[in-house]
Design a protein around this motif. Sequence first.
Motif, mmCIF file in Angstrom:
data_model
loop_
_atom_site.group_PDB
_atom_site.id
_atom_site.type_symbol
_atom_site.label_atom_id
_atom_site.label_comp_id
_atom_site.label_asym_id
_atom_site.label_seq_id
_atom_site.Cartn_x
_atom_site.Cartn_y
_atom_site.Cartn_z
ATOM 1 N N ALA A 1 0.811 -1.220 0.000
ATOM 2 C CA ALA A 1 0.000 0.000 0.000
ATOM 3 C C ALA A 1 0.847 1.274 0.000
ATOM 4 O O ALA A 1 0.328 2.361 -0.240
ATOM 5 N N LEU A 2 2.128 1.172 0.256
ATOM 6 C CA LEU A 2 2.983 2.362 0.366
ATOM 7 C C LEU A 2 2.990 3.252 -0.879
ATOM 8 O O LEU A 2 2.851 4.469 -0.754
ATOM 9 N N PRO A 3 3.185 2.699 -2.091
ATOM 10 C CA PRO A 3 3.219 3.597 -3.253
ATOM 11 C C PRO A 3 1.955 4.464 -3.364
ATOM 12 O O PRO A 3 2.053 5.673 -3.565
ATOM 13 N N ALA A 4 0.788 3.869 -3.198
ATOM 14 C CA ALA A 4 -0.464 4.624 -3.297
ATOM 15 C C ALA A 4 -0.582 5.631 -2.153
ATOM 16 O O ALA A 4 -1.063 6.753 -2.344
ATOM 17 N N LYS A 5 -0.128 5.245 -0.981
ATOM 18 C CA LYS A 5 -0.193 6.130 0.182
ATOM 19 C C LYS A 5 0.581 7.418 -0.059
ATOM 20 O O LYS A 5 0.200 8.485 0.422
ATOM 21 N N TYR A 6 1.672 7.339 -0.819
ATOM 22 C CA TYR A 6 2.503 8.515 -1.081
ATOM 23 C C TYR A 6 2.265 9.096 -2.473
ATOM 24 O O TYR A 6 3.058 9.889 -2.967
ATOM 25 N N GLY A 7 1.187 8.676 -3.137
ATOM 26 C CA GLY A 7 0.789 9.282 -4.401
ATOM 27 C C GLY A 7 1.440 8.707 -5.641
ATOM 28 O O GLY A 7 1.401 9.328 -6.695
ATOM 29 N N TYR A 8 2.018 7.527 -5.553
ATOM 30 C CA TYR A 8 2.633 6.895 -6.720
ATOM 31 C C TYR A 8 1.715 5.791 -7.222
ATOM 32 O O TYR A 8 1.232 4.968 -6.451
ATOM 33 N N THR A 9 1.486 5.802 -8.530
ATOM 34 C CA THR A 9 0.650 4.749 -9.109
ATOM 35 C C THR A 9 1.494 3.591 -9.608
ATOM 36 O O THR A 9 0.988 2.493 -9.797
ATOM 37 N N ASP A 10 2.782 3.850 -9.801
ATOM 38 C CA ASP A 10 3.688 2.860 -10.352
ATOM 39 C C ASP A 10 4.731 2.478 -9.307
ATOM 40 O O ASP A 10 5.345 3.353 -8.692
ATOM 41 N N LEU A 11 4.949 1.213 -9.104
ATOM 42 C CA LEU A 11 5.930 0.737 -8.127
ATOM 43 C C LEU A 11 7.336 1.197 -8.490
ATOM 44 O O LEU A 11 8.112 1.596 -7.618
ATOM 45 N N ASN A 12 7.681 1.164 -9.779
ATOM 46 C CA ASN A 12 9.024 1.579 -10.201
ATOM 47 C C ASN A 12 9.277 3.053 -9.895
ATOM 48 O O ASN A 12 10.380 3.422 -9.504
ATOM 49 N N ALA A 13 8.277 3.897 -10.075
ATOM 50 C CA ALA A 13 8.426 5.322 -9.762
ATOM 51 C C ALA A 13 8.634 5.505 -8.254
ATOM 52 O O ALA A 13 9.441 6.343 -7.822
ATOM 53 N N PHE A 14 7.949 4.705 -7.464
ATOM 54 C CA PHE A 14 8.096 4.769 -6.004
ATOM 55 C C PHE A 14 9.506 4.343 -5.592
ATOM 56 O O PHE A 14 10.155 4.987 -4.771
ATOM 57 N N ILE A 15 10.004 3.264 -6.199
ATOM 58 C CA ILE A 15 11.351 2.785 -5.890
ATOM 59 C C ILE A 15 12.380 3.825 -6.291
ATOM 60 O O ILE A 15 13.339 4.087 -5.551
#
Length: 138
Positions: free
Chosen positions: A33-47
């Motif tokens: 749930a972390l990527p969505a929690k911080y406004g990222y729709t893509d896991l790679n963008a979050f990483i």
Amino acid sequence: MVTDKIKELQELQAKAAQLQEAIEVERTRELAALPAKYGYTDLNAFIKALKSAAGTTGKKRGRKAKGAPKAAKPAKRSRAKITDELKAQVKEAVEAGETGAAIAERFGISVPSVQNIKKEFGLVKPRGSDSAPASTES
């Protein structure tokens, strides 16, 4: 009684295993749930954002970033000139009881060079021998 304690221990171990499994399930759910929690729709963008925040670029270890200053190379040592005079001085130092390392430092030569000079003058004990150095007489 010992058997009661063993049974209690087994029950506690089973409970601990269940608790550990529950923690793993909850941790996995929270991480997903972390990527969505911080406004990222893509896991790679979050990483990528995590790596940027941590100061890592994701490049392989050991490689320097482009434009990074190069480390200065150590100065090359020049070979010492082993003269007959130097050999005589090394021989005197050995006979005076100085160590090979001290002699090498004093005269600016390597320890193996000191050892070679000692061999040349017969000042080296044969391996496995506690006796005096081998003589040069034949």
